[in-house]
Design an enzyme around this catalytic site. Structure first.
Site, PDB file in Angstrom:
ATOM      1  N   ASP A 125      63.086  74.380  -4.877  1.00 48.35           N
ATOM      2  CA  ASP A 125      63.010  73.489  -3.716  1.00 48.35           C
ATOM      3  C   ASP A 125      62.553  74.317  -2.516  1.00 48.35           C
ATOM      4  O   ASP A 125      62.885  75.507  -2.415  1.00 48.35           O
ATOM      5  CB  ASP A 125      64.374  72.862  -3.419  1.00 48.35           C
ATOM      6  N   ASP A 144      60.382  65.896  -6.203  1.00 50.49           N
ATOM      7  CA  ASP A 144      61.413  65.013  -5.642  1.00 50.49           C
ATOM      8  C   ASP A 144      60.789  63.916  -4.788  1.00 50.49           C
ATOM      9  O   ASP A 144      61.225  62.757  -4.816  1.00 50.49           O
ATOM     10  CB  ASP A 144      62.402  65.819  -4.787  1.00 50.49           C
TER      11      ASP A 144
END
Length: 196
Positions: free
Chosen positions: A137, A151
């Site tokens: 991330d 995402d």
């Protein structure tokens, strides 16, 4: 006598449209996966030392974060189980996308599939090992947990699925009403012909 010129486009059009949907799905999935994995490679190569790149000063920035859990860093100790679940979800989505006919549904499911596969690649191939990998991330904000391109695709796809579901119920009713209307008109015409 049948008019081939008039019948041709009506027959070919929907078939061609259905045939193009697998290509649409493939393009969406391929593009999202390419951007997702390329961005993760860049982040690992350039932000592994812990510094961050400011996008909007104090509001949005890029910074490397490794997530071995699910969304919002939940279930950190269950990475292999999450990987198996992700594989099952991906297989299911592939089957559903192949059968989808509505273009909006194809786009929505393709985005969700691409996001699921993008994060699955991390879980399967990245450190610390096979089926134990941490998802990369890097998009960070003051107001939202750190996330990535995969995402984002899942979120956008989920919103589109809600839009598709919201507009879906009215369509069968309209089709039924049209069918009933045409059936009534047909029976009325037939009845008058019999009486004559």
């Amino acid at each position: 006598m049948p008019n081939d010129a008039a019948d041709g486009p009506a027959t070919v059009g929907p078939s061609a449209s259905r045939g193009s949907r697998p290509y649409l799905a493939a393009i969406i999935v391929g593009t999202v996966l390419l951007v997702d994995q390329a961005s993760k490679v860049w982040v690992v190569d350039n932000l592994a030392d812990g510094h961050r790149v400011e996008i909007v000063d104090g509001q949005l920035w890029f910074a490397l974060s490794r997530n071995s859990g699910s969304a919002f860093s939940l279930f950190q100790s269950f990475t292999p189980i999450l990987a198996v679940i992700a594989i099952g979800v991906a297989v299911f989505l592939v089957r559903v996308v192949r059968r989808a006919r509505d273009p909006l549904l194809v786009v929505a499911l393709s985005l969700v599939l691409a996001g699921a596969v993008g994060n699955l690649i991390d879980r399967v191939l990245r450190a610390p090992g096979f089926m134990k990998g941490a998802v990369i991330d890097f998009i960070a904000s003051k107001y939202w947990p750190t996330f990535n391109v995969a995402d984002s695709a899942i979120t956008i796809g989920a919103v589109l699925l809600l839009c598709w579901g919201w507009r879906r119920p009215s369509r069968p009713a309209d089709a039924t009403a049209r069918a009933e209307g045409s059936g009534t008109e047909g029976s009325g015409t037939q009845g008058s012909g019999t009486q004559a």
